[in-house]
Write a protein that holds these residues in place. Structure first.
Motif, PDB file in Angstrom:
ATOM      1  N   GLN A   1       0.871  -1.183   0.000  1.00  0.00           N
ATOM      2  CA  GLN A   1       0.000   0.000   0.000  1.00  0.00           C
ATOM      3  C   GLN A   1       0.905   1.230   0.000  1.00  0.00           C
ATOM      4  O   GLN A   1       1.273   1.751   1.055  1.00  0.00           O
ATOM      5  N   TYR A   2       1.279   1.662  -1.199  1.00  0.00           N
ATOM      6  CA  TYR A   2       2.244   2.745  -1.354  1.00  0.00           C
ATOM      7  C   TYR A   2       1.531   4.050  -1.707  1.00  0.00           C
ATOM      8  O   TYR A   2       0.535   4.052  -2.438  1.00  0.00           O
ATOM      9  N   ASP A   3       2.080   5.140  -1.190  1.00  0.00           N
ATOM     10  CA  ASP A   3       1.664   6.475  -1.610  1.00  0.00           C
ATOM     11  C   ASP A   3       2.601   6.893  -2.743  1.00  0.00           C
ATOM     12  O   ASP A   3       3.767   7.215  -2.501  1.00  0.00           O
ATOM     13  N   PRO A   4       2.138   6.877  -4.000  1.00  0.00           N
ATOM     14  CA  PRO A   4       3.047   7.146  -5.126  1.00  0.00           C
ATOM     15  C   PRO A   4       3.583   8.571  -5.158  1.00  0.00           C
ATOM     16  O   PRO A   4       4.569   8.840  -5.833  1.00  0.00           O
ATOM     17  N   SER A   5       2.939   9.481  -4.417  1.00  0.00           N
ATOM     18  CA  SER A   5       3.392  10.877  -4.430  1.00  0.00           C
ATOM     19  C   SER A   5       4.433  11.167  -3.351  1.00  0.00           C
ATOM     20  O   SER A   5       4.830  12.315  -3.176  1.00  0.00           O
ATOM     21  N   LEU A   6       4.869  10.142  -2.631  1.00  0.00           N
ATOM     22  CA  LEU A   6       5.779  10.346  -1.513  1.00  0.00           C
ATOM     23  C   LEU A   6       7.115  10.925  -1.991  1.00  0.00           C
ATOM     24  O   LEU A   6       7.696  10.436  -2.971  1.00  0.00           O
ATOM     25  N   PRO A   7       7.636  11.950  -1.313  1.00  0.00           N
ATOM     26  CA  PRO A   7       8.953  12.480  -1.704  1.00  0.00           C
ATOM     27  C   PRO A   7      10.071  11.532  -1.286  1.00  0.00           C
ATOM     28  O   PRO A   7       9.850  10.565  -0.566  1.00  0.00           O
TER      29      PRO A   7
END
Length: 380
Positions: free
Chosen positions: A233-239
C-alpha cells in the motif's frame, strides 16, 4: 500603513481552516453520529469522511470507554469538559491510544458537541526513543571493551583447539571442534555488537523508499518468506527520503524477517508494506533549537501472534528477545540506524496484528534541470 482586515469566512472556508489543524476534530449530532470530521480525524480513526459521516462515535470506542461518559456529562451540564490521558485503545483504533480530550457543547444546537483529541502517545514514544538510543550507546562502550578483552583471547583459544585436534583421539576431536565452533559463535556475536560502536557519519542521499521496499520484498519472497502473502500500500506521491540505501534495506529486511517469523504458522500469513505522508509530526532533538519534521511514514505490518506485552516497552533495547536462539540485537540495531537517519521507530502490537512504524525526514528539495531525451541539450 493601514491594517488589512479579513472578512468573515464563509462556512466552506471555515471547514478548510479546521482541516489545517493537526488535532483530530469531530462534530457530534444529538444522536452521537459524526456530523463533521476534519482531515486529521480521518487519520486518527483510519476512515474517510464519508465513512465517518455514517458512523456513531460508539462504533470506534469500547462501550466502557470514558469518552462516552464525558459526552454524557457535557449533555447533562451543558458545559465544556477537559480530560487528560484518556485511554481510547480498542481493536479498531489500536493499542496505546492515550489522548487528551476536550468536549464542548455547540451553542444553539442542543445535544450537539465538538470533540478535540490531542494525542499524547506520540510524544511519549519520542521520549522512549531517546531511551532506546541511550541503551544503544551503552552497548557501544560494551562492544569496544569486548572487542579487545574477548576477541584476542578467543583467537588464542581457537588456535590451541586446532593444534590439539591434530593429535587427540577421535573421541576427543569432537570436543576440540566444539571449542572452535563456540569460539566462532562468540566472535560473531561481538562482531555484531561492534556495529554499535561505529560512530562515523553515514553517507546519505535522496532515496526512493519504494525501491528499497521492493528490493526487500524480492529478497524475502524468494527466500525466508516465500509462503507468505505480501500486500503493498504505497503512496506514489511520496517524496524522497534522505538516507543510506544499503542501511535502509538492512532495516526493512530485519523487520520483514521478524514479521515472517511472527506469522509463519498462520493459515493466511500476510505482511503489509505501507507508506504514507503524515504532515504535522515534529520531533525536538536534544541540543538542537529547531523541531525536526518527520512527515514520511513507513510501516511493516503482520498478522502474527503479536509481541508479549511485558517486553513491548523494551523491545528496542539490546539483548531483549523472544526467540530461543536470538541475540536481541536485531531490533536494537534497527533503532540505531533509524536514529542515525534522524527518525524514530515505534511498535503497536495486538494479538493478531503487529505494526512497526518508522517516521523519517524527507530529503530537501533539489533543483532539477529539464533535459531533452535525445540531444541532451538543456531547455531554457
Amino acid at each position: 500603513m493601514a491594517r488589512k482586515k479579513l472578512s468573515a469566512p464563509d462556512p466552506a472556508s471555515a471547514l478548510k481552516v479546521l482541516d489545517t489543524l493537526r488535532d483530530p476534530v469531530v462534530l457530534l449530532d444529538p444522536d452521537d453520529y459524526i456530523a463533521f470530521s476534519n482531515l486529521e480525524a480521518e487519520y486518527f480513526f483510519s476512515s474517510s469522511q464519508g465513512q465517518l459521516a455514517k458512523s456513531k462515535i460508539q462504533d470506534f470506542v469500547p462501550f466502557s470507554s470514558p469518552l462516552l461518559a464525558l459526552i454524557q456529562q457535557v449533555r447533562e451540564h451543558e458545559s465544556p469538559v477537559n480530560e487528560y490521558r484518556v485511554d481510547l485503545s480498542s481493536p479498531r483504533l489500536g493499542a496505546d491510544r492515550i489522548v487528551d480530550v476536550h468536549v464542548t457543547p455547540v451553542a444553539d444546537e442542543p445535544g450537539a458537541m465538538v470533540i478535540v483529541f490531542r494525542e499524547r502517545s506520540m510524544a511519549e514514544k519520542f521520549d522512549r526513543q531517546m531511551t532506546h538510543r541511550g541503551a544503544a550507546r551503552s552497548v557501544t562502550g560494551l562492544a569496544s571493551m569486548l572487542g579487545h578483552e574477548i576477541k584476542n583471547p578467543l583467537s588464542g583459544i581457537r588456535g590451541a583447539a586446532q593444534l590439539l585436534e591434530a593429535v587427540v583421539s577421535d573421541e576427543d576431536r569432537a570436543l576440540t571442534a566444539l571449542i572452535r565452533e563456540e569460539s566462532d559463535r562468540i566472535v560473531s556475536l561481538v562482531d555484531r555488537m561492534e556495529v554499535f560502536s561505529d560512530e562515523r557519519p553515514i553517507e546519505r542521499e535522496p532515496v526512493n523508499i519504494h525501491v528499497v521496499l521492493d528490493r526487500v520484498h524480492q529478497i524475502a519472497a524468494s527466500g525466508f518468506a516465500r509462503d507468505i502473502e505480501f500486500v503493498k500500500q504505497y503512496d506514489p506521491s511520496l517524496p524522497m527520503v534522505l538516507g543510506n540505501k544499503d542501511q535502509l534495506i538492512q532495516v526493512f529486511l530485519n523487520l520483514v524477517k521478524n514479521a515472517s517469523e511472527a506469522c509463519e504458522h498462520r493459515d493466511h500469513a500476510q505482511i503489509r508494506l505501507k507508506t504514507a505522508f503524515r504532515p504535522g509530526v515534529r520531533l525536538s532533538i536534544p541540543g538542537a533549537n529547531e523541531r525536526v519534521a518527520l512527515p514520511l511514514e513507513f510501516c511493516v505490518e503482520d498478522n502474527g501472534s503479536g509481541v508479549p506485552e511485558d517486553i513491548q516497552m523494551h523491545m528496542f533495547d539490546p539483548f531483549i528477545t523472544t526467540k530461543p536462539n536470538g541475540s536481541g540485537l536485531g531490533l536494537a540495531l534497527v533503532a540505531k540506524i533509524v536514529g542515525d537517519h534522524g527518525g524514530v521507530i515505534e511498535c503497536d502490537s495486538q494479538s493478531s496484528k503487529t505494526v512497526f512504524r518508522i517516521l523519517m525526514p524527507a530529503a530537501p528539495a533539489m533543483p532539477t534541470e529539464i533535459v531533452q531525451p535525445l540531444t541532451g541539450e538543456k531547455q531554457q
